[in-house]
Each structure stands twice: as structure tokens, then as C-alpha cells.
Design a protein around this motif. Sequence first.
Motif, mmCIF file in Angstrom:
data_model
loop_
_atom_site.group_PDB
_atom_site.id
_atom_site.type_symbol
_atom_site.label_atom_id
_atom_site.label_comp_id
_atom_site.label_asym_id
_atom_site.label_seq_id
_atom_site.Cartn_x
_atom_site.Cartn_y
_atom_site.Cartn_z
ATOM 1 N N ALA A 1 -73.392 54.407 43.528
ATOM 2 C CA ALA A 1 -73.010 53.321 44.151
ATOM 3 C C ALA A 1 -71.781 53.016 45.055
ATOM 4 O O ALA A 1 -71.503 54.037 44.570
ATOM 5 C CB ALA A 1 -73.391 51.639 43.398
ATOM 6 N N PHE A 2 -71.355 52.181 45.987
ATOM 7 C CA PHE A 2 -70.395 51.971 46.455
ATOM 8 C C PHE A 2 -69.968 50.626 46.601
ATOM 9 O O PHE A 2 -70.885 49.635 46.489
ATOM 10 C CB PHE A 2 -70.911 52.107 47.706
ATOM 11 C CG PHE A 2 -71.128 54.090 48.001
ATOM 12 C CD1 PHE A 2 -70.488 54.217 48.510
ATOM 13 C CD2 PHE A 2 -72.867 54.185 48.049
ATOM 14 C CE1 PHE A 2 -70.898 55.605 48.793
ATOM 15 C CE2 PHE A 2 -73.110 55.303 48.354
ATOM 16 C CZ PHE A 2 -71.712 56.138 49.243
ATOM 17 N N LYS A 3 -68.210 50.810 46.444
ATOM 18 C CA LYS A 3 -67.971 49.273 46.687
ATOM 19 C C LYS A 3 -67.138 48.885 48.158
ATOM 20 O O LYS A 3 -66.235 50.319 48.246
ATOM 21 C CB LYS A 3 -67.012 49.293 45.258
ATOM 22 C CG LYS A 3 -65.686 47.868 45.190
ATOM 23 C CD LYS A 3 -64.953 47.733 44.577
ATOM 24 C CE LYS A 3 -63.721 47.113 44.947
ATOM 25 N NZ LYS A 3 -63.150 46.950 43.361
ATOM 26 N N SER A 4 -67.159 48.469 48.790
ATOM 27 C CA SER A 4 -66.900 48.406 50.173
ATOM 28 C C SER A 4 -65.677 48.539 50.081
ATOM 29 O O SER A 4 -64.464 48.217 49.393
ATOM 30 C CB SER A 4 -67.008 47.282 50.796
ATOM 31 O OG SER A 4 -66.790 46.767 52.582
ATOM 32 N N GLY A 5 -64.848 49.268 51.141
ATOM 33 C CA GLY A 5 -63.980 49.036 51.343
ATOM 34 C C GLY A 5 -62.973 48.317 51.697
ATOM 35 O O GLY A 5 -63.918 47.129 51.752
ATOM 36 N N GLY A 6 -61.534 47.846 52.212
ATOM 37 C CA GLY A 6 -61.414 46.290 52.476
ATOM 38 C C GLY A 6 -59.918 46.502 53.290
ATOM 39 O O GLY A 6 -59.720 48.064 53.917
ATOM 40 N N ILE A 7 -59.176 46.016 53.252
ATOM 41 C CA ILE A 7 -57.769 45.989 54.180
ATOM 42 C C ILE A 7 -56.566 44.552 53.271
ATOM 43 O O ILE A 7 -57.595 44.284 52.787
ATOM 44 C CB ILE A 7 -57.758 44.536 55.502
ATOM 45 C CG1 ILE A 7 -58.868 45.393 56.135
ATOM 46 C CG2 ILE A 7 -56.605 44.621 56.414
ATOM 47 C CD1 ILE A 7 -60.048 44.636 57.867
ATOM 48 N N ASN A 8 -55.782 45.699 53.520
ATOM 49 C CA ASN A 8 -54.503 45.029 52.404
ATOM 50 C C ASN A 8 -53.795 44.347 53.205
ATOM 51 O O ASN A 8 -53.677 43.740 54.787
ATOM 52 C CB ASN A 8 -53.669 46.449 53.056
ATOM 53 C CG ASN A 8 -53.458 47.031 50.948
ATOM 54 O OD1 ASN A 8 -53.879 47.124 50.154
ATOM 55 N ND2 ASN A 8 -53.337 48.554 52.223
ATOM 56 N N LEU A 9 -54.339 43.076 52.324
ATOM 57 C CA LEU A 9 -53.454 41.527 53.136
ATOM 58 C C LEU A 9 -52.706 41.012 52.078
ATOM 59 O O LEU A 9 -51.828 39.658 52.987
ATOM 60 C CB LEU A 9 -54.562 40.574 53.188
ATOM 61 C CG LEU A 9 -55.735 41.105 54.360
ATOM 62 C CD1 LEU A 9 -57.087 39.898 54.404
ATOM 63 C CD2 LEU A 9 -55.162 40.758 55.688
ATOM 64 N N ASN A 10 -51.911 42.125 51.424
ATOM 65 C CA ASN A 10 -50.356 41.532 50.984
ATOM 66 C C ASN A 10 -49.180 41.861 52.039
ATOM 67 O O ASN A 10 -47.997 41.927 50.745
ATOM 68 C CB ASN A 10 -50.495 41.605 49.174
ATOM 69 C CG ASN A 10 -51.553 40.571 49.130
ATOM 70 O OD1 ASN A 10 -52.195 39.979 49.815
ATOM 71 N ND2 ASN A 10 -52.107 41.177 47.006
ATOM 72 N N GLY A 11 -49.525 42.731 52.662
ATOM 73 C CA GLY A 11 -48.762 43.083 53.550
ATOM 74 C C GLY A 11 -48.681 45.058 53.149
ATOM 75 O O GLY A 11 -48.939 44.821 51.990
ATOM 76 N N VAL A 12 -47.555 45.696 54.157
ATOM 77 C CA VAL A 12 -47.213 47.230 53.745
ATOM 78 C C VAL A 12 -45.949 47.502 53.853
ATOM 79 O O VAL A 12 -45.442 46.738 54.642
ATOM 80 C CB VAL A 12 -48.828 47.803 54.345
ATOM 81 C CG1 VAL A 12 -50.313 47.604 54.232
ATOM 82 C CG2 VAL A 12 -48.216 47.551 56.046
ATOM 83 N N PRO A 13 -46.158 48.537 53.154
ATOM 84 C CA PRO A 13 -44.836 49.242 53.116
ATOM 85 C C PRO A 13 -44.421 49.528 54.751
ATOM 86 O O PRO A 13 -44.788 49.853 55.088
ATOM 87 C CB PRO A 13 -45.054 50.593 52.526
ATOM 88 C CG PRO A 13 -46.252 50.260 51.430
ATOM 89 C CD PRO A 13 -46.635 49.789 52.954
ATOM 90 N N LEU A 14 -43.125 49.193 55.258
ATOM 91 C CA LEU A 14 -43.130 49.357 55.995
ATOM 92 C C LEU A 14 -41.360 51.235 56.573
ATOM 93 O O LEU A 14 -41.804 51.889 55.682
ATOM 94 C CB LEU A 14 -41.357 48.397 56.678
ATOM 95 C CG LEU A 14 -42.422 46.671 56.646
ATOM 96 C CD1 LEU A 14 -41.263 46.374 56.648
ATOM 97 C CD2 LEU A 14 -43.368 46.598 57.431
ATOM 98 N N ASP A 15 -41.673 51.071 57.602
ATOM 99 C CA ASP A 15 -40.801 52.413 57.617
ATOM 100 C C ASP A 15 -40.059 52.647 57.875
ATOM 101 O O ASP A 15 -39.052 50.644 57.780
ATOM 102 C CB ASP A 15 -41.703 53.651 59.308
ATOM 103 C CG ASP A 15 -41.490 52.966 60.691
ATOM 104 O OD1 ASP A 15 -40.586 52.401 60.492
ATOM 105 O OD2 ASP A 15 -42.454 53.455 61.356
ATOM 106 N N ALA A 16 -38.574 53.598 58.995
ATOM 107 C CA ALA A 16 -37.364 53.159 58.286
ATOM 108 C C ALA A 16 -36.816 51.510 59.360
ATOM 109 O O ALA A 16 -35.772 51.981 59.457
ATOM 110 C CB ALA A 16 -36.496 54.294 58.993
#
Length: 793
Positions: free
Chosen positions: A536-551
Motif C-alpha cells: 500500500a501507499f500513503k500519498s506524499g505531501g507538501i510541508n505547509l507549516n513552514g520549513v527551515p531557512l538557510d543562512a
Amino acid sequence: MIARFLLLASVASASFILPAAHAQDSAPDQADAAIVGGAIVVTARRRAEELQDVPLSVSVLNADAIEQTGSYNIQRLTQLQPTLQFYSTNPRNSSINIRGIGAPLGLTNDGIEQGVGIYIDQVYYNRVAAATLDFVDIEQVEVLRGPQGTLYGKNTTAGAINITTRAPSFSYEGKAEISVGNLGFKQAKATVSGPITDRLAVRIGASVTDRNGTIYNVATNQRVNSQDFLGLKGSLLWKATDTLSFTLSGDYNLQNPVCCAQIYAGYGPTQRAANRQYPALTAALGYQVPSTNPYDRLTDLDAALRARNEMGGASLRAEWDLGPGTLTSVSAYRYWDWQPSNDRDFTGLDITAKSQNPTQQKQWTQELRYAQEGQTIDFVVGAFAFHQTIHTTGSQVQGADASAWLLNPSSPLSQIPAVLEGLTADNDIRLKNSSAALFGQLTWHVTDRLSLQPGLRLNYDRKTGSYDSVVTGTASDGTRQTVTFASTDPWIVAQRGVLAPQSFDAKFSDWNLSWDLTASYEVSDDVMAYATWSRAFKSGGINLNGVPLDANGNPQLNVATVKLEKVNHYEVGLKTQFWDRRATLNLSGFWTEIRDYQAIVNNGQNSVLRGYLANADKVRVRGVEADFSVRPSDRVNAYASGAYTDPKYLRFTNAPCPPELSGGSSSPATCDISGQLLPGISKYSLSYGVEFNVPTAVLGGDGQFYLGWDGSYRSTFSSNASRSITMDIKGYSLNNLRLGFRNSDGINVYGWVRNIFDQNYMEVLATTPGNTGLIAGQPGDPRTYGLTIKADF
């Protein structure tokens, strides 16, 4: 509340204006088919069949069991189902797991799917928030354990909860129920059903619940974590011909309690400097929590609390006996409107003055399937389409104590409240989520006793989303400015370390093919063995709580999307009945391996609590389950269900570190937690119950006095993504008692006590922003008691 009870009264009184001339015996329908000849009938395989004939781990609760045990929502069902877990800090931040998998424990992320499918009258509910609402006019609840993707909607990698409500009847009937209890508890339910014409029948149901909060807020002089629920449901059944029928249904649900508070539950040192941890910070601000014992149930949260949760929709189901089978079409629209307000600093200090993520969500589903039963071959084939839109407009505002709490005390800026006071992040989050699938399952009766059941599902998912957070604050010259990474103003630099702006767009799309194969063999008329192998598979997704930032302040887009989960599942089971079918014992053993498991990661980069997703390389969950029920006589019935579950991260090398290893200048960015237990899962869990009755002629007719006891136990489990020395919740048991009278005329009066021993326990523990070591918790309900009066007519 008075208005709602008047509404219920009007529903009940509607029964008296149903045209009596149209009353007639109804044909067998879904409501009548729950129990046939003493056997439990389920629709787990999209057709009505006896529970013991289904080669699947499935538990069933009928309306009587739900009502008698006070299980009026899925959260309460967990006391009756050992391998069903439900965690909720508010309706939006809720997760449902079966056998410990389904959704990551932690903050909700709109960009991912749940792994437990929720179906009400064959309509798929994409949001877990649906589970936090009261049941209205329920006929039966089936909990299907293990992947169900070849027959059910989407992403049912952990299992499915299949809820059936009562269907309109062509004979007059009605039900009314009222309950009162301590904590100001009031609950009322009413249902009426009957014919309008010879081919048209209607059913209307309503439920209201009101209860004072279990926690007292000394800052606002009010009880919080209250209950305030309203549910309405109506359905219209038209039997157009003898072979074609249509059911039009609609529902409206509203929660509007003073909720949801998580209170002081303890302190666990982190790696932060001592002067930046909870004891030193509170001492510097002259603050003291009302009580360090969470079971005193006191708080002083100063921000407004609100959890307005509105949900509704409509569906049209058509069923056509076409040739040797039945063609079914289910069209549905649903909406969800979430209007919250939280205190995200978990204290009475003015650190976070406002924190909320109101969201509006809409979904459309269409399912078309054809099912046929034969002597040698049974099959179901179909297609499913789903589309969802989400728009969340969140905001967070820092208060006058934020500078002293969030900035380094060695910095002079920490002594200037204006640096962070009024710092505001306005978030705009959007998602479009579409999927389509073709599915089918076939049962080949090789012999009278041996059957093979293969299934396939071809699925396509597509998601497009955006996250935009604009931050504004006060610069050192007193002007309001947009917080950017280009600014060198020391105030702005400090502000973006607390609330950092970011904006990005992301897309995800993929095809996958799920399949399963089940072999079952009837050893005897009352014993069946089965084995299942599924992918079985569970769909991938998008991070919609924000992501880490670079320098440079740029979003790290490599983690903006998350891979789909790949599940390999193996199961063996034995279903047995004995003692002239007075006793039933069902056993199952399962082994589930998941690659690219979707896990919540806490971003320690900022001083706010932010969860994003990462893929753990490999997870394994294995265990055994047993369901036993017995009815030695008409006077006694009993049940016991137990499970041993062994959940483990087989490989997760870039996991978030536990709180005790976080926050310091030399703390590792990630930790290797391979071999550790998954959160939220108890190794041992148990549900049990017994009821005794004594016949009596009180009030005329056939009646009985009865005494019922039911309880549950679960062992220690972790409440943190990475197991921590301070974040385990100790095992506990809950026991409930009921004593009452019922008769054949439909009268049922009983008193009840829940959590009879007043067990202190935590439903969930959570880390709090800033690595200060403060642990917030949500105590479970104390002992409650009351009286229920029911009447069927």
C-alpha cells in the motif's frame, strides 16, 4: 442551550405529524441488517456479510454498545478498541491511528494525508476533525485494521473507520434520549423516521451536548476545556423503482466550546543556558504558575481560548440492481470552517498574545462501483475521484513579556519590551489536492472452503500549495517595518530570530499501484483461517507549516515536499466460534513495514513551535490481537479485547533530538533514533466489559434490571516524536459502571459513572516554544457521573 433543547423537542414532535396513512412494513435495509439471525452483519467488503465470514481484522460496535458505554465520538471509542488511538489538543490538531500508524503525533500539517480513512455512510472524510464531533443517529461502527486501499477511498494504509447511520424507514419510529450529570453535563438526542409516500421516507436526527470545563482558569474566572456541541442530520430515501433507490443526506455540526487549554505538566531541563530555562525565566519575571500539580486542574492562561469548529455537507447515494449485481454511486460535498484562538506560550505571561490558524476547507468526492456475488466469483470494481481546497490565514502576535522570555538575557534588548511586543506574523497558506483511482477486489471460491481474494488499486495524486508568512515589527527608531533578512537593524535582527518571514510554492504528484492478496480457509463451519499480503501507499505531501531557512533566510525547498509512504503488510488470523456459538474468539498477528514514514520534526531554529515533515527511512510495527466475546445465557454477556504492539523506528538517522538534548550551542542538529519506539503507542492495551441482567415485571411488560462494567488499560507510551526521559505518559486504566432498567416497550433508564476510581492520567504531553524545558499537558477527564433516560416509540 435552551434553544437547542427546543430544537430537539421540535424534532421529536415532528413524529406526530408524519402521515399515519403511509405507515407500512419496511423492506430490509441497512438499518435492519445490522444483526441477522443473531449474527453480526458488516459491510467491510462493500457488501453485507456476516462478520465471521470476513477474512479481515475488524471490530464492530452497534448502536446499543455505543450508547450504553457513552461512546458518543471516536475519542471515546478508544476505550473500547485497544488498537485504536486518538490524540487531540484541539479539533484541528487531532490524529487517529490504528495499530500505532496513520498520522504522525504532533502539530497538524494540512499538506499531508491521514492513514486512517474515515467513512460515514460511504462518504470519505479527509479531515481528522470530523472525528471530534458527536455521533448523530449511529447504527454501527466498524473498525477495519490493516491496509484497505483496494476498496476504500484513499490512503487507508493503517485501516478504516466505517460508520453507518440509521436509514429512513417505511414504518413509523422515533427515539429520544436525555442525559444529565456532574460538571453541568447535559446531552439530548432525538430521531424520527417514517414514510411520506409509499416510495418516499424521511429520517431526521439531532444531538446536543453541553458540559462545563474540567480546568479552572484563575485569570478569567471561568472553566475551560468545556463541551458545546450541536449535530443535525437528515436523510430522504426514494425508492424510484423496485430496483433503483436514491438516498439524499445532509448534516450540520457545530462545536463552540471554551477550549483548548494545555496546562503546566512539569519541567525537564534542556541544553539551553540555565538563565534561559523555565525556572530562571519565571523567577526573573516574578511569575509563578497557579499549581505545579496538573491534577489540581488550574491554569492562568491570559490569551483568549476558542475552538469554533463547524462542519457540514450533503451526499447523494444511488443504488441500482443492475443485472446480477448492484451499481452504486456516491456523490458528496463537505466543508469545514475552523475558527480558533490559542495561548501558545502555555503560561499566564504575555509572551504570545495571539496565536491562531483559522482555516476553510472544501472537498468533493465521487465514487462509482459495481458489486456482484456469485457461487464461484464475487467482485467489486469501481472508480474514485477526490478534490479538496484549503485556505488557512493564520496569525501570531507577541506580547509585552516576549523580549524577556525569548531573547538572550545577556542582551540588553531582552530588557526592552518594545523589541518584540507587537511582533506579528501573518500567514497565508493554500492547498489544492486532487486524486483519482481505479480499484477492484475479487473473491474466488476455489472450493466450498478455500477462497482467494486479490485486489488492485491504481491511484494518482496531485497537490499544489503555497506558504507565505509576512512578519512586521517595530524597528529601533520606533517605526513599523516589514521584517526582512536584508535589514541590519538590531531590533529587526532579534525579531527575525523569533518569527522569520518566508514564502514558497511547492508541487507534488505521483502514481502508485496498491495490491493485496488474501487466502482464507474454513477449517470447519465455525473456524476460519486467513492470511494477507498487501502493498500500500500513503500519498506524499507538501510541508505547509513552514520549513527551515538557510543562512540567507531562504526556505530550504529540499524539505518542502515529503515522499509517499510505502507499506508492506503481512497478517494471519483465525476466526472461531464455539459453545453453540455463544462464544467468539478472533486472533490476528500482523507485521507492517513502512519505508519513507512521514514523521513530524520540530524546527529548533526559531523560538516558536513549528512542526514540519521528514521521511524516516524505515519503520516497523508488529503485534498480536485477540477479540473475545461470550454470552453464556440471556442474563450475562461479556467481552475482552487485547493487543500487544511492538512499534519501532528501524532506521531514522536525521530525527529531531529529544528536549533534553536540544537548545544548546553545541546540541546536535539531528539525532539517530534508530531502534527507538514510535510515539503514541502502548505495547500493551486491553478493553473489557461485562453486563448482568435480571428479568422483572416492573412497569408492566417484559423488563430487566441490569448492571454493566466496562474498562480499558494501556501501558506507558511516548508523547514525543523522539522518545524523551521527560515525555513518557505512564500507563493507566479507566473503568466505568452503569446500573439501570429497560423494557420491551423501549424505555431505558440508567445511572452511570465514568472513570469510577477517579484515575489521574494525561492524554498528551507537549514541548513548548523556546527550549525552556516547560512541558504542557492535557489531563484526561476526572470521574463523571449522571443519569440517562431513553425512549423508543
